[in-house]
Design an enzyme around this catalytic site. Structure first.
Site, PDB file in Angstrom:
ATOM      1  N   PRO A  23       0.833  -1.210   0.000  1.00 37.29           N
ATOM      2  CA  PRO A  23       0.000   0.000   0.000  1.00 37.29           C
ATOM      3  C   PRO A  23       0.864   1.254   0.000  1.00 37.29           C
ATOM      4  CG  PRO A  23      -0.019  -1.049   2.155  1.00 37.29           C
ATOM      5  CD  PRO A  23       0.696  -1.985   1.237  1.00 37.29           C
ATOM      6  N   CYS A  25       0.489   5.493  -0.052  1.00 39.17           N
ATOM      7  CA  CYS A  25      -0.364   6.676   0.012  1.00 39.17           C
ATOM      8  C   CYS A  25      -0.161   7.547  -1.223  1.00 39.17           C
ATOM      9  CB  CYS A  25      -0.052   7.478   1.272  1.00 39.17           C
ATOM     10  SG  CYS A  25      -0.539   6.664   2.802  1.00 39.17           S
ATOM     11  N   ALA A  57      -3.266   3.168   2.491  1.00 34.74           N
ATOM     12  CA  ALA A  57      -3.853   3.436   3.800  1.00 34.74           C
ATOM     13  C   ALA A  57      -5.135   4.241   3.628  1.00 34.74           C
ATOM     14  CB  ALA A  57      -2.856   4.193   4.678  1.00 34.74           C
ATOM     15  N   GLN A 100      -5.913  -1.503   2.967  1.00 40.92           N
ATOM     16  CA  GLN A 100      -5.284  -1.235   4.265  1.00 40.92           C
ATOM     17  C   GLN A 100      -6.128  -0.193   5.000  1.00 40.92           C
ATOM     18  OE1 GLN A 100      -1.595   1.218   4.837  1.00 40.92           O
ATOM     19  NE2 GLN A 100      -0.694  -0.752   5.413  1.00 40.92           N
ATOM     20  N   TYR A 182       1.416   5.102  13.219  1.00 40.10           N
ATOM     21  CA  TYR A 182       0.011   5.494  13.212  1.00 40.10           C
ATOM     22  C   TYR A 182      -0.717   4.917  14.429  1.00 40.10           C
ATOM     23  CZ  TYR A 182       1.421   7.189   8.678  1.00 40.10           C
ATOM     24  OH  TYR A 182       2.087   7.854   7.677  1.00 40.10           O
ATOM     25  N   ARG A 230      -0.424  -5.147   9.346  1.00 37.76           N
ATOM     26  CA  ARG A 230       0.928  -4.665   9.069  1.00 37.76           C
ATOM     27  C   ARG A 230       1.493  -4.073  10.348  1.00 37.76           C
ATOM     28  NH1 ARG A 230       3.060  -0.945   3.983  1.00 37.76           N
ATOM     29  NH2 ARG A 230       5.197  -1.707   4.078  1.00 37.76           N
ATOM     30  N   ARG A 324       7.905   1.514  -3.648  1.00 35.77           N
ATOM     31  CA  ARG A 324       8.507   2.474  -4.586  1.00 35.77           C
ATOM     32  C   ARG A 324       9.053   1.786  -5.832  1.00 35.77           C
ATOM     33  NH1 ARG A 324       9.632   4.119   0.606  1.00 35.77           N
ATOM     34  NH2 ARG A 324       9.126   6.299   1.125  1.00 35.77           N
TER      35      ARG A 324
END
Length: 370
Positions: A23, A25, A57, A100, A182, A230, A324
Protein backbone atom coordinates in the site's frame (compact mmCIF):
# COMPACT_ATOMS: atom_id res chain seq x y z
CA UNK A 1 11.07 -23.83 -10.75
CA UNK A 2 10.99 -20.28 -9.41
CA UNK A 3 9.49 -20.22 -5.91
CA UNK A 4 8.58 -16.57 -6.36
CA UNK A 5 6.09 -17.62 -9.05
CA UNK A 6 4.31 -20.35 -7.14
CA UNK A 7 0.79 -19.94 -5.71
CA UNK A 8 0.25 -19.28 -2.02
CA UNK A 9 -2.71 -19.04 0.35
CA UNK A 10 -3.21 -16.19 2.79
CA UNK A 11 -5.98 -18.00 4.61
CA UNK A 12 -8.98 -18.01 2.26
CA UNK A 13 -7.16 -15.88 -0.33
CA UNK A 14 -5.02 -17.75 -2.85
CA UNK A 15 -2.59 -15.65 -4.89
CA UNK A 16 -0.98 -16.66 -8.18
CA UNK A 17 2.52 -15.69 -7.08
CA UNK A 18 4.40 -14.41 -4.04
CA UNK A 19 4.65 -10.77 -5.16
CA UNK A 20 2.47 -8.15 -3.50
CA UNK A 21 2.14 -4.48 -4.33
CA UNK A 22 2.47 -2.73 -0.98
CA UNK A 23 0.00 0.00 0.00
CA UNK A 24 1.30 3.43 -1.01
CA UNK A 25 -0.36 6.68 0.01
CA UNK A 26 -1.21 8.87 -2.97
CA UNK A 27 -2.64 11.93 -1.17
CA UNK A 28 -5.00 12.46 -4.10
CA UNK A 29 -8.50 11.92 -2.70
CA UNK A 30 -11.24 14.52 -2.27
CA UNK A 31 -13.01 14.36 1.11
CA UNK A 32 -11.88 10.74 1.27
CA UNK A 33 -13.29 9.94 -2.18
CA UNK A 34 -11.20 8.10 -4.76
CA UNK A 35 -10.58 10.24 -7.84
CA UNK A 36 -9.50 9.77 -11.45
CA UNK A 37 -5.95 9.45 -10.12
CA UNK A 38 -6.89 6.29 -8.26
CA UNK A 39 -8.55 4.91 -11.38
CA UNK A 40 -5.31 5.41 -13.33
CA UNK A 41 -2.90 4.50 -10.52
CA UNK A 42 -4.60 1.34 -9.27
CA UNK A 43 -5.75 0.41 -12.74
CA UNK A 44 -2.28 0.18 -14.23
CA UNK A 45 -0.87 -1.57 -11.13
CA UNK A 46 -3.65 -4.14 -11.48
CA UNK A 47 -2.10 -5.11 -14.83
CA UNK A 48 1.36 -5.62 -13.30
CA UNK A 49 1.18 -9.41 -12.96
CA UNK A 50 1.65 -9.26 -9.17
CA UNK A 51 -0.11 -11.76 -6.93
CA UNK A 52 -2.03 -9.14 -4.91
CA UNK A 53 -2.62 -5.40 -4.92
CA UNK A 54 -2.86 -3.64 -1.55
CA UNK A 55 -4.82 -0.39 -1.70
CA UNK A 56 -3.25 2.52 0.15
CA UNK A 57 -3.85 3.44 3.80
CA UNK A 58 -7.56 4.25 3.92
CA UNK A 59 -8.88 6.30 6.81
CA UNK A 60 -11.74 4.93 8.90
CA UNK A 61 -12.82 8.41 10.02
CA UNK A 62 -12.02 11.94 8.79
CA UNK A 63 -9.83 12.66 11.84
CA UNK A 64 -7.79 9.57 11.02
CA UNK A 65 -6.42 10.93 7.74
CA UNK A 66 -2.72 11.64 7.50
CA UNK A 67 -3.49 14.55 5.17
CA UNK A 68 -6.71 16.22 3.99
CA UNK A 69 -6.25 14.34 0.69
CA UNK A 70 -6.11 10.80 2.12
CA UNK A 71 -8.35 8.07 0.79
CA UNK A 72 -11.23 7.22 3.13
CA UNK A 73 -13.95 4.62 3.60
CA UNK A 74 -16.04 6.15 6.38
CA UNK A 75 -19.03 7.28 4.30
CA UNK A 76 -21.44 6.10 1.63
CA UNK A 77 -19.89 8.59 -0.79
CA UNK A 78 -16.39 7.18 -0.14
CA UNK A 79 -17.73 3.71 -0.84
CA UNK A 80 -19.43 4.74 -4.09
CA UNK A 81 -16.30 6.50 -5.35
CA UNK A 82 -14.05 3.52 -4.63
CA UNK A 83 -16.64 1.16 -6.12
CA UNK A 84 -16.16 2.82 -9.51
CA UNK A 85 -12.43 2.07 -9.35
CA UNK A 86 -12.94 -1.51 -8.20
CA UNK A 87 -15.48 -2.21 -10.97
CA UNK A 88 -13.11 -0.91 -13.63
CA UNK A 89 -10.29 -3.10 -12.33
CA UNK A 90 -12.56 -6.15 -12.20
CA UNK A 91 -13.44 -5.75 -15.85
CA UNK A 92 -9.81 -6.13 -16.89
CA UNK A 93 -7.89 -7.94 -14.14
CA UNK A 94 -8.42 -10.78 -11.70
CA UNK A 95 -5.73 -9.56 -9.28
CA UNK A 96 -6.90 -9.89 -5.64
CA UNK A 97 -7.49 -6.52 -3.94
CA UNK A 98 -6.66 -5.97 -0.29
CA UNK A 99 -7.37 -2.65 1.43
CA UNK A 100 -5.28 -1.24 4.27
CA UNK A 101 -7.59 0.30 6.89
CA UNK A 102 -5.89 2.94 8.99
CA UNK A 103 -6.10 5.74 11.51
CA UNK A 104 -3.18 8.16 11.69
CA UNK A 105 -3.67 9.14 15.34
CA UNK A 106 -1.21 11.85 16.38
CA UNK A 107 0.40 11.83 12.90
CA UNK A 108 -2.82 13.07 11.30
CA UNK A 109 -3.59 16.61 10.13
CA UNK A 110 -0.40 16.90 8.07
CA UNK A 111 0.46 18.41 4.71
CA UNK A 112 1.24 16.13 1.78
CA UNK A 113 4.93 15.20 1.47
CA UNK A 114 5.41 17.43 -1.58
CA UNK A 115 3.96 20.32 0.46
CA UNK A 116 6.42 19.84 3.32
CA UNK A 117 4.63 17.19 5.40
CA UNK A 118 4.36 19.44 8.46
CA UNK A 119 1.42 19.37 10.86
CA UNK A 120 -1.36 21.68 9.72
CA UNK A 121 -3.00 24.20 12.02
CA UNK A 122 -6.79 24.67 11.96
CA UNK A 123 -6.23 27.86 9.96
CA UNK A 124 -4.35 25.78 7.36
CA UNK A 125 -7.13 23.20 7.13
CA UNK A 126 -5.90 20.93 9.91
CA UNK A 127 -7.76 19.45 12.87
CA UNK A 128 -7.33 18.24 16.43
CA UNK A 129 -5.54 14.89 16.48
CA UNK A 130 -6.11 12.00 18.89
CA UNK A 131 -3.77 9.36 20.31
CA UNK A 132 -3.36 6.95 23.21
CA UNK A 133 -1.71 9.74 25.21
CA UNK A 134 -1.34 13.50 24.91
CA UNK A 135 2.22 13.15 23.59
CA UNK A 136 3.07 14.90 20.31
CA UNK A 137 4.99 13.03 17.62
CA UNK A 138 7.58 15.82 17.54
CA UNK A 139 8.23 18.46 20.23
CA UNK A 140 7.21 21.36 17.99
CA UNK A 141 3.82 19.82 17.12
CA UNK A 142 0.52 20.42 18.89
CA UNK A 143 -0.27 17.60 21.34
CA UNK A 144 -3.06 15.16 20.51
CA UNK A 145 -6.05 14.52 22.73
CA UNK A 146 -5.80 11.27 24.70
CA UNK A 147 -8.62 8.99 23.64
CA UNK A 148 -11.19 8.38 26.37
CA UNK A 149 -13.63 5.46 26.49
CA UNK A 150 -16.05 7.18 24.12
CA UNK A 151 -13.27 7.96 21.67
CA UNK A 152 -11.98 4.39 21.74
CA UNK A 153 -15.46 3.07 20.94
CA UNK A 154 -15.82 5.57 18.10
CA UNK A 155 -12.50 4.59 16.52
CA UNK A 156 -13.23 0.87 16.86
CA UNK A 157 -16.65 1.39 15.29
CA UNK A 158 -14.97 3.25 12.43
CA UNK A 159 -12.74 0.26 11.70
CA UNK A 160 -15.72 -2.09 11.79
CA UNK A 161 -17.87 0.10 9.55
CA UNK A 162 -15.04 0.50 7.02
CA UNK A 163 -14.40 -3.25 7.06
CA UNK A 164 -18.04 -3.91 6.21
CA UNK A 165 -17.83 -1.42 3.37
CA UNK A 166 -14.70 -3.18 2.09
CA UNK A 167 -16.62 -6.45 2.05
CA UNK A 168 -19.54 -4.87 0.20
CA UNK A 169 -17.06 -3.63 -2.39
CA UNK A 170 -16.05 -7.22 -3.05
CA UNK A 171 -12.46 -6.83 -1.91
CA UNK A 172 -10.66 -10.05 -1.05
CA UNK A 173 -8.80 -8.87 2.02
CA UNK A 174 -8.24 -6.29 4.75
CA UNK A 175 -4.93 -5.25 6.24
CA UNK A 176 -5.06 -3.31 9.52
CA UNK A 177 -2.35 -0.67 9.68
CA UNK A 178 -0.49 -1.08 12.98
CA UNK A 179 2.83 0.23 11.65
CA UNK A 180 4.73 3.42 10.80
CA UNK A 181 3.74 5.34 13.91
CA UNK A 182 0.01 5.49 13.21
CA UNK A 183 -2.69 5.01 15.83
CA UNK A 184 -2.58 1.24 16.42
CA UNK A 185 1.22 1.35 16.46
CA UNK A 186 1.01 4.25 18.92
CA UNK A 187 -0.90 2.01 21.31
CA UNK A 188 1.74 -0.71 20.98
CA UNK A 189 4.79 1.48 21.50
CA UNK A 190 5.81 2.70 24.96
CA UNK A 191 7.25 5.76 23.20
CA UNK A 192 3.73 6.93 22.33
CA UNK A 193 1.60 5.19 24.97
CA UNK A 194 1.92 6.52 28.51
CA UNK A 195 -1.55 5.48 29.68
CA UNK A 196 -2.10 4.22 33.21
CA UNK A 197 -5.33 2.35 32.51
CA UNK A 198 -5.88 -1.10 31.01
CA UNK A 199 -4.61 0.15 27.62
CA UNK A 200 -1.15 1.19 28.79
CA UNK A 201 1.89 0.05 30.72
CA UNK A 202 2.44 -3.68 30.28
CA UNK A 203 2.81 -5.36 26.91
CA UNK A 204 -0.54 -7.08 27.43
CA UNK A 205 -2.23 -3.73 28.04
CA UNK A 206 -0.54 -1.96 25.12
CA UNK A 207 -1.64 -4.74 22.78
CA UNK A 208 -5.21 -4.63 24.07
CA UNK A 209 -6.76 -1.98 21.79
CA UNK A 210 -5.09 -3.17 18.54
CA UNK A 211 -6.27 -6.70 19.36
CA UNK A 212 -9.78 -5.45 20.12
CA UNK A 213 -9.83 -3.74 16.72
CA UNK A 214 -8.61 -6.92 15.04
CA UNK A 215 -11.22 -9.06 16.80
CA UNK A 216 -14.02 -6.65 15.89
CA UNK A 217 -12.99 -6.45 12.24
CA UNK A 218 -12.52 -10.21 12.00
CA UNK A 219 -16.05 -10.70 13.38
CA UNK A 220 -17.54 -8.06 11.07
CA UNK A 221 -16.62 -9.76 7.79
CA UNK A 222 -17.09 -13.37 6.65
CA UNK A 223 -14.36 -15.96 6.97
CA UNK A 224 -13.96 -15.95 3.20
CA UNK A 225 -12.25 -12.55 3.50
CA UNK A 226 -8.56 -12.54 4.46
CA UNK A 227 -7.71 -10.29 7.42
CA UNK A 228 -4.14 -9.49 8.42
CA UNK A 229 -2.03 -6.80 10.05
CA UNK A 230 0.93 -4.66 9.07
CA UNK A 231 3.34 -3.96 11.90
CA UNK A 232 6.55 -2.10 12.54
CA UNK A 233 8.81 -4.82 13.94
CA UNK A 234 10.91 -2.25 15.77
CA UNK A 235 10.84 1.47 16.50
CA UNK A 236 14.62 1.68 15.99
CA UNK A 237 14.74 3.63 19.29
CA UNK A 238 16.02 2.31 22.62
CA UNK A 239 13.12 1.63 24.98
CA UNK A 240 10.58 1.44 22.18
CA UNK A 241 8.66 -1.34 20.48
CA UNK A 242 10.99 -4.14 19.36
CA UNK A 243 11.14 -7.50 17.63
CA UNK A 244 10.50 -9.50 20.83
CA UNK A 245 7.26 -7.61 21.44
CA UNK A 246 6.38 -7.92 17.75
CA UNK A 247 6.72 -11.70 17.94
CA UNK A 248 4.46 -11.76 21.00
CA UNK A 249 1.89 -9.60 19.21
CA UNK A 250 2.03 -11.87 16.14
CA UNK A 251 1.36 -14.92 18.33
CA UNK A 252 -1.74 -13.24 19.74
CA UNK A 253 -2.92 -12.35 16.26
CA UNK A 254 -2.47 -15.93 15.12
CA UNK A 255 -4.59 -17.17 18.05
CA UNK A 256 -7.34 -14.82 16.91
CA UNK A 257 -7.37 -16.06 13.33
CA UNK A 258 -5.12 -13.58 11.51
CA UNK A 259 -4.34 -14.79 8.01
CA UNK A 260 -1.07 -12.92 7.52
CA UNK A 261 1.35 -10.40 8.98
CA UNK A 262 3.12 -7.76 6.91
CA UNK A 263 6.44 -6.78 8.51
CA UNK A 264 7.85 -3.27 8.19
CA UNK A 265 9.55 -1.04 10.80
CA UNK A 266 9.92 2.46 12.25
CA UNK A 267 7.74 5.55 12.08
CA UNK A 268 6.72 6.23 15.66
CA UNK A 269 9.55 8.61 16.62
CA UNK A 270 11.71 11.20 14.84
CA UNK A 271 14.60 9.85 16.96
CA UNK A 272 14.67 6.60 14.98
CA UNK A 273 17.95 5.55 13.41
CA UNK A 274 17.22 3.11 10.57
CA UNK A 275 20.09 1.30 8.82
CA UNK A 276 18.39 1.33 5.43
CA UNK A 277 19.78 -1.09 2.88
CA UNK A 278 18.68 -3.92 0.58
CA UNK A 279 16.36 -6.26 2.50
CA UNK A 280 17.04 -4.50 5.81
CA UNK A 281 13.72 -5.70 7.28
CA UNK A 282 13.80 -9.29 6.02
CA UNK A 283 15.36 -10.67 9.21
CA UNK A 284 12.39 -9.37 11.21
CA UNK A 285 9.93 -11.16 8.92
CA UNK A 286 12.02 -14.33 9.10
CA UNK A 287 12.01 -14.35 12.90
CA UNK A 288 8.27 -13.78 13.16
CA UNK A 289 7.61 -16.48 10.58
CA UNK A 290 9.85 -18.94 12.43
CA UNK A 291 8.38 -18.22 15.86
CA UNK A 292 4.72 -18.10 14.86
CA UNK A 293 4.21 -19.93 11.58
CA UNK A 294 1.96 -17.03 10.56
CA UNK A 295 2.03 -16.34 6.79
CA UNK A 296 4.51 -13.49 6.53
CA UNK A 297 5.05 -10.71 3.99
CA UNK A 298 8.42 -8.95 3.91
CA UNK A 299 8.87 -5.43 2.55
CA UNK A 300 11.59 -2.81 2.28
CA UNK A 301 14.30 -2.29 -0.35
CA UNK A 302 13.47 -5.53 -2.14
CA UNK A 303 14.23 -4.53 -5.71
CA UNK A 304 16.09 -7.36 -7.45
CA UNK A 305 14.30 -10.50 -8.71
CA UNK A 306 17.10 -12.78 -7.51
CA UNK A 307 16.91 -11.18 -4.08
CA UNK A 308 13.15 -11.73 -3.94
CA UNK A 309 13.56 -15.32 -5.11
CA UNK A 310 16.13 -15.99 -2.40
CA UNK A 311 13.88 -14.60 0.33
CA UNK A 312 11.06 -16.95 -0.67
CA UNK A 313 13.20 -20.00 -1.48
CA UNK A 314 15.10 -19.77 1.84
CA UNK A 315 11.89 -19.53 3.87
CA UNK A 316 12.54 -16.05 5.24
CA UNK A 317 9.08 -14.92 4.16
CA UNK A 318 6.08 -16.30 2.31
CA UNK A 319 5.61 -13.23 0.11
CA UNK A 320 7.55 -10.09 -0.73
CA UNK A 321 5.98 -6.67 -1.18
CA UNK A 322 7.27 -3.86 -3.35
CA UNK A 323 6.30 -0.21 -3.03
CA UNK A 324 8.51 2.47 -4.59
CA UNK A 325 10.14 -0.12 -6.79
CA UNK A 326 6.74 -0.92 -8.28
CA UNK A 327 6.04 2.75 -8.95
CA UNK A 328 9.35 3.00 -10.78
CA UNK A 329 8.75 -0.21 -12.73
CA UNK A 330 5.03 -1.13 -12.82
CA UNK A 331 5.90 -4.26 -14.83
CA UNK A 332 8.44 -5.51 -12.28
CA UNK A 333 6.68 -8.91 -12.01
CA UNK A 334 6.92 -9.33 -15.79
CA UNK A 335 10.63 -8.64 -15.74
CA UNK A 336 11.16 -10.89 -12.72
CA UNK A 337 9.26 -13.70 -14.44
CA UNK A 338 11.40 -13.33 -17.56
CA UNK A 339 14.57 -13.50 -15.48
CA UNK A 340 13.49 -16.38 -13.24
CA UNK A 341 11.50 -18.47 -15.69
CA UNK A 342 8.06 -17.75 -14.23
CA UNK A 343 4.77 -16.75 -15.79
CA UNK A 344 2.42 -13.86 -15.08
CA UNK A 345 -1.17 -13.06 -15.91
CA UNK A 346 -1.46 -10.34 -18.55
CA UNK A 347 -4.41 -8.83 -20.41
CA UNK A 348 -4.96 -9.98 -23.97
CA UNK A 349 -4.36 -6.46 -25.21
CA UNK A 350 -0.72 -6.75 -24.08
CA UNK A 351 0.06 -10.24 -25.37
CA UNK A 352 1.78 -8.83 -28.46
CA UNK A 353 4.36 -7.15 -26.23
CA UNK A 354 5.85 -10.49 -25.22
CA UNK A 355 9.49 -10.62 -26.42
CA UNK A 356 10.26 -13.55 -28.67
CA UNK A 357 12.80 -14.99 -26.22
CA UNK A 358 10.17 -15.14 -23.46
CA UNK A 359 7.36 -17.00 -25.19
CA UNK A 360 6.16 -18.58 -21.93
CA UNK A 361 6.02 -15.29 -20.00
CA UNK A 362 2.25 -14.75 -20.10
CA UNK A 363 -0.11 -17.27 -18.56
CA UNK A 364 -3.88 -17.52 -18.93
CA UNK A 365 -5.97 -14.47 -18.22
CA UNK A 366 -9.52 -14.17 -16.99
CA UNK A 367 -10.15 -10.72 -18.39
CA UNK A 368 -13.78 -9.71 -18.28
CA UNK A 369 -14.93 -12.68 -16.19
CA UNK A 370 -15.31 -10.79 -12.90
Amino acid sequence: MSQLFTPYALGPLTVRNRIAIAPMCQYSAENGDATDWHMIHLGHLALSGAGALFIEATAVEPEGRITPADLGLWSDQNEIALQDVVRAIRRHSSIPLVIQLAHAGRKASSAAPWEGGQMLTPEQGGWQTVAPSALPHAPEEAPPLALDAVGLRRVLAGFVDSARRAHRLGLEGIELHAAHGYLLHQFLSPLANARSDSYGGTLENRMRFPLEVFDAVRAAVPGTMAVGVRISATDWVDGGWDIEQSAAFAKELKKRGAHFIHVSSGGVSPLQKIPVGPGYQVAFAARIRTETGLPTISVGMITDPSQAESIIASGQADMVALARGMLYDPRWPWHAAAELGGTVEAPQQYWRSQPSQYKQLFGATRTGQR
